[in-house]
Design a protein around this motif. Structure first.
Motif, mmCIF file in Angstrom:
data_model
loop_
_atom_site.group_PDB
_atom_site.id
_atom_site.type_symbol
_atom_site.label_atom_id
_atom_site.label_comp_id
_atom_site.label_asym_id
_atom_site.label_seq_id
_atom_site.Cartn_x
_atom_site.Cartn_y
_atom_site.Cartn_z
ATOM 1 N N LEU A 116 -3.511 -11.961 -27.329
ATOM 2 C CA LEU A 116 -3.667 -10.774 -26.495
ATOM 3 C C LEU A 116 -2.322 -10.280 -25.990
ATOM 4 C CD1 LEU A 116 -6.762 -11.874 -24.379
ATOM 5 C CD2 LEU A 116 -6.730 -10.105 -26.128
ATOM 6 N N ALA A 117 -2.140 -8.961 -26.026
ATOM 7 C CA ALA A 117 -0.977 -8.334 -25.415
ATOM 8 C C ALA A 117 -1.337 -8.012 -23.977
ATOM 9 C CB ALA A 117 -0.595 -7.066 -26.170
ATOM 10 N N CYS A 118 -0.493 -8.454 -23.042
ATOM 11 C CA CYS A 118 -0.783 -8.323 -21.617
ATOM 12 C C CYS A 118 0.217 -7.380 -20.968
ATOM 13 C CB CYS A 118 -0.733 -9.687 -20.940
ATOM 14 S SG CYS A 118 -1.004 -9.640 -19.160
ATOM 15 N N SER A 119 -0.308 -6.362 -20.290
ATOM 16 C CA SER A 119 0.510 -5.420 -19.538
ATOM 17 C C SER A 119 0.156 -5.562 -18.062
ATOM 18 C CB SER A 119 0.241 -3.987 -20.011
ATOM 19 O OG SER A 119 0.889 -3.041 -19.186
ATOM 20 N N PHE A 120 1.146 -5.861 -17.231
ATOM 21 C CA PHE A 120 0.923 -6.095 -15.804
ATOM 22 C C PHE A 120 1.625 -5.003 -14.996
ATOM 23 C CE2 PHE A 120 2.162 -8.365 -11.790
ATOM 24 C CZ PHE A 120 0.882 -8.420 -11.257
ATOM 25 N N THR A 121 0.866 -4.333 -14.130
ATOM 26 C CA THR A 121 1.392 -3.262 -13.292
ATOM 27 C C THR A 121 1.171 -3.611 -11.832
ATOM 28 O OG1 THR A 121 0.907 -1.606 -14.979
ATOM 29 C CG2 THR A 121 1.289 -0.797 -12.755
ATOM 30 N N ALA A 122 2.211 -3.494 -11.013
ATOM 31 C CA ALA A 122 2.104 -3.817 -9.594
ATOM 32 C C ALA A 122 3.145 -3.026 -8.821
ATOM 33 C CB ALA A 122 2.286 -5.315 -9.370
ATOM 34 N N SER A 123 3.049 -3.083 -7.494
ATOM 35 C CA SER A 123 4.023 -2.396 -6.653
ATOM 36 C C SER A 123 5.390 -3.058 -6.796
ATOM 37 C CB SER A 123 3.575 -2.423 -5.188
ATOM 38 O OG SER A 123 3.522 -3.754 -4.712
ATOM 39 N N MET B 23 -7.801 2.109 -10.217
ATOM 40 C CA MET B 23 -7.511 0.682 -10.075
ATOM 41 C C MET B 23 -6.166 0.545 -9.365
ATOM 42 S SD MET B 23 -8.977 -0.400 -13.862
ATOM 43 C CE MET B 23 -8.847 -2.174 -13.696
ATOM 44 N N LEU B 24 -6.234 0.457 -8.039
ATOM 45 C CA LEU B 24 -5.046 0.531 -7.181
ATOM 46 C C LEU B 24 -4.869 -0.743 -6.369
ATOM 47 C CD1 LEU B 24 -5.639 4.187 -5.903
ATOM 48 C CD2 LEU B 24 -4.181 3.457 -7.797
ATOM 49 N N ASN B 25 -5.234 -1.851 -6.910
ATOM 50 C CA ASN B 25 -5.220 -3.133 -6.214
ATOM 51 C C ASN B 25 -3.799 -3.546 -5.844
ATOM 52 O OD1 ASN B 25 -5.687 -5.779 -5.355
ATOM 53 N ND2 ASN B 25 -7.208 -6.157 -6.944
ATOM 54 N N ILE C 120 0.838 -1.200 0.000
ATOM 55 C CA ILE C 120 0.000 0.000 0.000
ATOM 56 C C ILE C 120 0.872 1.248 0.000
ATOM 57 C CG2 ILE C 120 -1.652 1.330 1.370
ATOM 58 C CD1 ILE C 120 -2.898 -1.299 2.235
ATOM 59 N N GLY C 121 1.960 1.213 0.762
ATOM 60 C CA GLY C 121 2.881 2.345 0.761
ATOM 61 C C GLY C 121 3.493 2.599 -0.599
ATOM 62 N N HIS C 122 3.831 1.540 -1.323
ATOM 63 C CA HIS C 122 4.381 1.690 -2.675
ATOM 64 C C HIS C 122 3.349 2.301 -3.620
ATOM 65 C CE1 HIS C 122 7.636 -1.626 -2.012
ATOM 66 N NE2 HIS C 122 8.000 -0.459 -1.524
ATOM 67 N N ILE C 123 2.106 1.860 -3.502
ATOM 68 C CA ILE C 123 1.064 2.401 -4.379
ATOM 69 C C ILE C 123 0.831 3.877 -4.081
ATOM 70 C CG2 ILE C 123 -1.388 2.252 -4.965
ATOM 71 C CD1 ILE C 123 -1.209 -0.745 -4.455
ATOM 72 N N LYS C 124 0.783 4.253 -2.819
ATOM 73 C CA LYS C 124 0.558 5.649 -2.462
ATOM 74 C C LYS C 124 1.685 6.549 -2.943
ATOM 75 C CE LYS C 124 -2.292 4.857 1.658
ATOM 76 N NZ LYS C 124 -2.384 5.016 3.138
ATOM 77 N N SER C 125 2.893 6.027 -2.958
ATOM 78 C CA SER C 125 4.044 6.819 -3.409
ATOM 79 C C SER C 125 4.367 6.583 -4.874
ATOM 80 C CB SER C 125 5.262 6.491 -2.542
ATOM 81 O OG SER C 125 5.568 5.105 -2.598
ATOM 82 N N ALA C 126 3.485 5.893 -5.593
ATOM 83 C CA ALA C 126 3.615 5.641 -7.036
ATOM 84 C C ALA C 126 4.872 4.850 -7.370
ATOM 85 C CB ALA C 126 3.594 6.948 -7.814
ATOM 86 N N LYS C 127 5.274 3.962 -6.493
ATOM 87 C CA LYS C 127 6.403 3.083 -6.771
ATOM 88 C C LYS C 127 5.867 1.814 -7.424
ATOM 89 C CE LYS C 127 9.299 4.771 -2.984
ATOM 90 N NZ LYS C 127 10.021 4.401 -1.730
#
Length: 748
Positions: free
Chosen positions: A223-230, A532-534, A204-211
């Motif tokens: 399908l082209a798959c783009s995965f975004t995570a902390s 979408m901040l899961n 959650i800290g990484h998401i809040k700081s956009a890391k």
């Protein structure tokens, strides 16, 4: 002139809830959507009470269809009915549906006062009920108990359901026989029930700081798959090459195993790749929805929703049984709930689409009983359909049946029953259109402004997001901004049972969001980035585009003109400047040469703001004084549309202004089109094929023009990259955006 900000679809004038046409953005006499229920239930601007206090003995209550008592669409009815407020204040209790069972288990001396519900008048009169609860129960009409779509107040739903009102021994038996243990590796346990708190806080800290980190993930499909995570989340770039082939891999409840096997057996690789992100509680943006895979998306999502609800309910019942067995001296803590009961929100464009989702859910869970079933069918489906068979198939799917876009309805699940039109605070799933839920929430200045029932939403599904964008996308943004906020009132919540990440205000980071659309667009991308901040990560799935212009059956010259802009804010002004200096002189030339057959110029405008600006310029500018033009927008009446089409076809008007939303809601087939100027590219690539290939193609086949004279010229900027890619193709788009040697591109 102040810059025009584009993309504010439907939000025009001072209307707080602007949608299509004068009422909904596609004209007051569209003839679809409102006739199904609005005329039956009276003025939609009035809200009525959803709880009607009735005596059990007299059996004479207000009719369900009486507009003076109930409006079957109004979720916020009780918020605006003063009489209802008085009754509900007197009847309010301090329990919530999950804890009522616990209270009944702690009852001393003798059997419970609340007996199982019987749909027989004589048995009801013998049933022992307490105080005001006896006044509110009326089962004389059988299982189809009449309720409104209320969001406030308490009523019959606060009583234990018949199948839940068991003795402690009965509950223990249900736990042993029906409630299955949730494995530690189960995504429900890892993500919802028992997340590791130190790892959760770090993510959650990484998401809040956009890391965040974004990688391309290989799949076994096109399908082209783009995965975004902390940054702290580990993942395998080949995780979607191996797809689940059996139901055990999905960690489903036993009762869902058989329908899941039937669904999985019919999936190809393209759709099987969706199962992992959906059942792993990851956010998903899938922009390849079609009429052919719509049913598959509904089934997969509904299966996941039911699995989530069943596991949530089983855990609560199991913990209730443990608490009932243990002595009061034993200090036990179970964190298994949210602030309120609703756990799933499904946002849909029309009532008919809502009915399809409900049918899918019912087919998967097969309940023994459905309360208010007939009412749902009468209010949300329509057997007769006045749509012409000549309309495109995607148009028939969206607007076929009951296409009313003002609705909201709650679904309540018990062990054997589904109850439709349950009050929001007693519901497990909320189905709503953007407009319907927006009006239920109300305005900030409204003293009855309420969104607490959205505080514990754990799964959000938005189907046909491209159609939702044609209604009013601001409603979608408003709804998402009001999800998972701390409630203003307790609503009978037992805070000792609330999960810690709810109490910490971090629910939005564990909420799963699933969005299905036919194509991507900037507003949807903004939602993907900011809403979408899961903590489990988010996935975007899309295909490479070949280009809509290659799918047309006619061969005409297609010109794409790129213009530069100073900054994104000034882009609408720069577009208009280019149009007025480069395109208007061409329109003037064709208008003055009308006798040579140069009429038939269609100007396609993607937004209403652009339409108003161009229309006013042509009407007032001295440079355009020789241009005779007509106009068709989503606000144009049927009579004015017929007049504009006739004048354009006969040549009385040499130019016709035509908006994208008018085409979306009407799908007119315009005759007499010989040349097209697109002020902006259409969002939907199907519209490009219909306008260019359909309008020009019919003129060529009718001998009104030739392939050499016909043509289309489209304006675009770098902000139109998504639109351009769908029309010219992914490979051509990059060179057209980056080209330094010129700004005009011709294709034949």
């Amino acid at each position: 002139m102040a810059p025009f900000v584009r993309g504010k679809r439907g939000a025009r004038g001072n209307s707080q809830f602007a949608t299509r046409g004068k009422n909904h953005g596609h004209g007051p006499s569209r003839g679809r959507g409102r006739s199904g229920s609005a005329t039956k239930n009276g003025d939609r601007s009035t809200f009525y009470a959803t709880r009607v206090e009735e005596e059990v003995a007299d059996g004479a209550g207000p009719s369900l269809e009486d507009p003076a008592t109930l409006d079957d669409e109004s979720v916020s009815d009780v918020l605006d009915d003063s009489d209802s407020d008085v009754d509900l204040t007197n009847e309010r209790t301090d329990t919530n549906p999950y804890n009522t069972l616990l209270q009944s288990l702690n009852a001393q001396n003798g059997p419970s006062e609340r007996k199982k519900r019987k749909f027989d008048k004589e048995i009801i009169q013998e049933t022992s009920l307490s105080g005001s609860h006896e006044k509110r129960l009326d089962f004389q009409n059988g299982p189809t108990t009449t309720e409104g779509d209320g969001v406030d107040g308490k009523g019959v739903d606060d009583q234990p359901d018949p199948e839940e009102a068991n003795t402690p021994d009965g509950i223990e038996q249900e736990v042993e026989e029906e409630i299955e243990e949730v494995a530690i590796e189960d995504p429900f346990s890892r993500h919802i029930a028992d997340p590791e708190e130190s790892h959760l806080a770090k993510r959650i800290g990484h998401i809040k700081s956009a890391k965040l980190k974004t990688v391309k993930v290989a799949t076994s499909s096109e399908l082209a798959c783009s995965f975004t995570a902390s940054e702290g989340l580990e993942f395998d770039q080949d995780m979607y090459k191996s797809l689940p082939q059996t139901t055990p891999a999905l960690h489903l409840k036993q009762r869902l195993q058989k329908p899941a096997e039937d669904i999985l057996s019919g999936l190809g690789n393209e759709h099987r790749v969706l199962t992992s992100p959906i059942f792993d509680y990851k956010d998903l943006l899938y922009v390849e929805r079609t009429i052919h895979n719509a049913d598959t998306l509904r089934k997969l999502s509904s299966l996941h929703v039911l699995n989530h609800l069943y596991k949530t309910r089983d855990r609560v019942i199991k913990n209730n049984a443990r608490l009932a067995k243990e002595s009061n001296e034993v200090d036990m803590e179970f964190r298994d709930q949210g602030f309120t009961r609703p756990k799933v929100l499904i946002i849909l464009p029309t009532r008919q689409n809502c009915a399809k989702w409900v049918e899918t859910i019912v087919s998967l869970c097969e309940p023994e009983q459905q309360e208010n079933r007939k009412r749902l069918q009468d209010s949300y489906t329509r057997t007769e359909d006045n749509l012409s068979e000549e309309k495109p198939i995607d148009f028939q799917e969206l607007f076929g049946g009951n296409d009313d876009d003002m609705f909201r309805v709650g679904l309540k699940f018990t062990r054997k029953t589904i109850k439709y039109f349950s009050q929001f605070y007693n519901s497990d799933i909320i189905f709503a259109s953007p407009l319907g839920l927006r009006m239920a929430i109300g305005t900030e200045n409204d003293k009855k402004h309420d969104h607490d029932y959205l505080s514990s939403i754990e799964i959000v599904i938005a189907d046909q997001a491209d159609a939702l964008s044609m209604q009013n996308w601001e409603h979608i943004e408003f709804i998402l901004e009001h999800l998972n906020l701390q409630p203003k009132e307790a609503h009978g919540c037992d805070f000792s049972r609330v999960r810690n990440w709810y109490l910490d205000g971090n629910a939005r980071y564990l909420r799963q969001t699933l969005i299905f659309a036919a194509f991507n667009f900037p507003a949807l991308n903004r939602l993907y980035l900011h809403q979408m901040l899961n903590v489990a990560g988010k996935i975007k799935l899309a295909k490479q585009h070949e280009g809509a212009m290659l799918e047309m059956v006619i061969s005409v010259k297609q010109t794409f003109s790129r213009f530069d802009y100073m900054n994104p804010v000034s882009e609408p002004d720069d577009r208009f400047a280019y149009f007025s200096t480069a395109i208007v002189p061409i329109l003037t030339k064709h208008s003055t040469q009308g006798i040579t057959g140069k009429q038939g110029i269609l100007v396609y405008l993607p937004s209403y703001a652009d339409f108003v600006r161009v229309r006013n310029h042509l009407a007032t500018s001295s440079a355009a004084q020789n241009i005779s033009f007509g106009s068709i927008s989503e606000y144009t009446s049927v009579r004015d549309v017929a007049r504009a089409r006739s004048h354009f076809f006969t040549g009385r008007h040499s130019v016709l202004l035509y908006t994208e939303r008018a085409h979306h809601f009407r799908r007119y087939h315009l005759r007499g089109v010989k040349k097209i100027f697109m002020y902006g590219l259409p969002e939907n690539p199907i519209f490009y094929k219909e306008v260019v290939g359909g309008f020009l193609g019919s003129s060529i086949r009718a001998g009104k023009t030739s392939t050499g004279e016909a043509g289309v010229r489209s304006l675009f900027s770098k902000l139109d990259v998504l639109k351009l890619e769908r029309i010219v193709g992914s490979s051509r788009m990059s060179s057209m955006i980056r080209e330094k040697g010129g700004d005009t591109f011709d294709f034949v």
